[in-house]
Design a protein around this motif. Structure first.
Motif, PDB file in Angstrom:
ATOM      1  N   GLU A 163       0.867  -1.182   0.000  1.00  0.00           N
ATOM      2  CA  GLU A 163       0.000   0.000   0.000  1.00  0.00           C
ATOM      3  C   GLU A 163       0.897   1.223   0.000  1.00  0.00           C
ATOM      4  OE1 GLU A 163      -2.104   1.539   3.222  1.00  0.00           O
ATOM      5  OE2 GLU A 163      -0.478   1.285   4.662  1.00  0.00           O
ATOM      6  N   PHE A 222       1.940   7.623   6.332  1.00  0.00           N
ATOM      7  CA  PHE A 222       1.825   6.700   7.455  1.00  0.00           C
ATOM      8  C   PHE A 222       0.804   7.209   8.476  1.00  0.00           C
ATOM      9  CE2 PHE A 222       3.156   5.747  11.856  1.00  0.00           C
ATOM     10  CZ  PHE A 222       2.890   4.387  11.852  1.00  0.00           C
ATOM     11  N   SER A 255      -2.711   6.394   7.481  1.00  0.00           N
ATOM     12  CA  SER A 255      -2.939   5.063   6.904  1.00  0.00           C
ATOM     13  C   SER A 255      -3.929   4.278   7.762  1.00  0.00           C
ATOM     14  CB  SER A 255      -1.615   4.289   6.794  1.00  0.00           C
ATOM     15  OG  SER A 255      -1.031   4.084   8.068  1.00  0.00           O
ATOM     16  N   ASP A 256      -4.614   3.352   7.126  1.00  0.00           N
ATOM     17  CA  ASP A 256      -5.544   2.463   7.832  1.00  0.00           C
ATOM     18  C   ASP A 256      -4.711   1.448   8.618  1.00  0.00           C
ATOM     19  OD1 ASP A 256      -7.246   0.364   8.583  1.00  0.00           O
ATOM     20  OD2 ASP A 256      -8.505   0.586   6.803  1.00  0.00           O
ATOM     21  N   PRO A 257      -4.805   1.421   9.944  1.00  0.00           N
ATOM     22  CA  PRO A 257      -3.979   0.487  10.715  1.00  0.00           C
ATOM     23  C   PRO A 257      -4.163  -0.969  10.287  1.00  0.00           C
ATOM     24  CG  PRO A 257      -4.996   2.078  12.188  1.00  0.00           C
ATOM     25  CD  PRO A 257      -5.618   2.286  10.835  1.00  0.00           C
ATOM     26  N   TRP A 280      -2.249  -1.441   6.977  1.00  0.00           N
ATOM     27  CA  TRP A 280      -0.804  -1.395   7.261  1.00  0.00           C
ATOM     28  C   TRP A 280      -0.347  -2.722   7.870  1.00  0.00           C
ATOM     29  CZ3 TRP A 280       3.356  -1.698  10.422  1.00  0.00           C
ATOM     30  CH2 TRP A 280       4.471  -0.915  10.125  1.00  0.00           C
ATOM     31  N   ARG A 281      -1.118  -3.193   8.858  1.00  0.00           N
ATOM     32  CA  ARG A 281      -0.770  -4.448   9.531  1.00  0.00           C
ATOM     33  C   ARG A 281      -0.841  -5.632   8.566  1.00  0.00           C
ATOM     34  NH1 ARG A 281      -4.432  -4.200  13.000  1.00  0.00           N
ATOM     35  NH2 ARG A 281      -3.239  -3.053  14.563  1.00  0.00           N
ATOM     36  N   SER A 294       5.740   2.823   3.987  1.00  0.00           N
ATOM     37  CA  SER A 294       6.342   2.391   5.252  1.00  0.00           C
ATOM     38  C   SER A 294       6.068   0.931   5.569  1.00  0.00           C
ATOM     39  CB  SER A 294       5.863   3.282   6.398  1.00  0.00           C
ATOM     40  OG  SER A 294       4.450   3.243   6.525  1.00  0.00           O
ATOM     41  N   ALA A 295       4.863   0.448   5.337  1.00  0.00           N
ATOM     42  CA  ALA A 295       4.554  -0.949   5.649  1.00  0.00           C
ATOM     43  C   ALA A 295       5.340  -1.891   4.750  1.00  0.00           C
ATOM     44  CB  ALA A 295       3.052  -1.207   5.499  1.00  0.00           C
ATOM     45  N   TYR A 296       5.434  -1.539   3.481  1.00  0.00           N
ATOM     46  CA  TYR A 296       6.165  -2.381   2.529  1.00  0.00           C
ATOM     47  C   TYR A 296       7.647  -2.436   2.898  1.00  0.00           C
ATOM     48  CZ  TYR A 296       7.499  -4.418  -1.956  1.00  0.00           C
ATOM     49  OH  TYR A 296       7.983  -5.253  -2.946  1.00  0.00           O
ATOM     50  N   SER A 311       8.174  -4.490   6.096  1.00  0.00           N
ATOM     51  CA  SER A 311       7.968  -5.928   5.901  1.00  0.00           C
ATOM     52  C   SER A 311       9.093  -6.554   5.089  1.00  0.00           C
ATOM     53  CB  SER A 311       6.623  -6.178   5.225  1.00  0.00           C
ATOM     54  OG  SER A 311       6.570  -5.598   3.933  1.00  0.00           O
ATOM     55  N   ALA A 361      -4.085   7.836   1.037  1.00  0.00           N
ATOM     56  CA  ALA A 361      -3.760   6.413   1.072  1.00  0.00           C
ATOM     57  C   ALA A 361      -4.248   5.742  -0.206  1.00  0.00           C
ATOM     58  CB  ALA A 361      -4.415   5.755   2.278  1.00  0.00           C
TER      59      ALA A 361
END
Length: 295
Positions: free
Chosen positions: A96, A100, A103-105, A108-109, A153-155, A158, A276
């Motif tokens: 996504e 940040f 962003s939808d938590p 993101w999770r 940030s999530a990408y 991870s 987002a």
């Protein structure tokens, strides 16, 4: 003159995220080398279409790679029906984009769960087979594991985690003959990348990269390089090959990116407010629909 058969000939290979993109392309290339393919993913109908065009034996399983029990069941079924796999490719991944802070938590999770936790569950599920076959596990990572990427940030988190996990796995099982490789990819022509380019800030940030760093590579070309790395049990594969040099300067990359963004992000925000993206690509959207469906 006769061509020597691939070391993959007659062996079972597992590919996660095999419904489309790099996973489907790797399945085609592995099958052409004579491997038997176990295709894993969230969309049974799309997996079946990939299976039906492969030249060799292939079967598909609809499964969520973040489901421990589901993956354990699939691993047992693959070994029973196709033989213990010698190769496992942890390719499944989602992304996504966007700020940040807003962003939808849950989204993101989910990115972290699929890209990092899902890779670990994949390795755990097939580890007995890999130990028995002295097999090879390939973790698909990214330049994002090495350098920071704003609005992703999530990408980045991870993929950096997946890289570190693969390093730990390699060290832990090297004495037992299991090979672990990490694939560092930059831009591959998949629906995820094409979808990201629809968003001005992501498109512009990629455009700010040096010309070689923003080149997009055909998915078939990338798959061929990845399968060659599998055949040779490479500890690392870089595409493009110059990405290897980034390992030498990775400590310097975040400050450079920060300086660039300090200059460029205010300009981009003035032109178009950041928002987002939600999960990117057809596969990401399909996974989101599947996750929302009643069980």
């Amino acid at each position: 003159m006769a061509t020597e058969p691939s070391p993959l000939y007659g062996r079972t290979a597992v590919v996660t995220g095999a419904a489309r993109g790099l996973g489907a392309a790797m399945a085609r290339t592995l099958s052409a080398r004579g491997a038997r393919l176990a295709l894993l993913g969230r969309e049974e109908a799309t997996l079946a279409r990939v299976r039906d065009v492969l030249p060799g034996e292939a079967r598909c399983w609809e499964v969520d790679i973040t489901d421990d029990a589901g993956m354990a069941r699939v691993a047992a079924e693959v070994s029973e029906s196709m033989g213990p796999p010698s190769v496992v490719v942890a390719n499944a991944g989602i992304a996504e984009g966007g700020p940040f802070g807003t962003s939808d938590p849950a989204v993101w999770r989910r990115v972290v769960e699929v890209n990092l936790v899902g890779s670990a569950i994949t390795a755990r599920s097939f580890l007995p087979a890999l130990l028995a076959r002295r097999g090879y596990f390939l973790q698909i990572a990214s330049l994002a594991a090495i350098g920071a990427s704003p609005m992703m940030s999530a990408y980045c988190a991870s993929k950096a985690g997946a890289e570190s996990f693969a390093h730990a796995l390699r060290a832990e099982f090297a004495h037992e003959g299991v090979g672990v490789g990490i694939a560092y990819l930059n831009w591959t022509d998949t629906d995820m990348i094409r979808d990201a380019d629809r968003y001005a800030v992501l498109r512009e940030l990629r455009g700010q990269m040096p010309r070689p760093a923003r080149k997009v590579y055909p998915v078939g070309f990338v798959a061929e390089r990845m399968v060659r790395a599998v055949e040779r049990r490479r500890p690392a594969v870089y595409l493009p090959s110059w990405l290897r040099a980034t390992q030498l300067v990775r400590a310097a990359m975040p400050p450079v990116v920060t300086a660039l963004c300090r200059r460029e992000l205010p300009r981009l925000a003035a032109a178009e407010p950041f928002r987002a993206t939600g999960l990117l690509g057809t596969g990401g959207r399909a996974a989101a629909v599947s996750d929302a469906a009643p069980r």
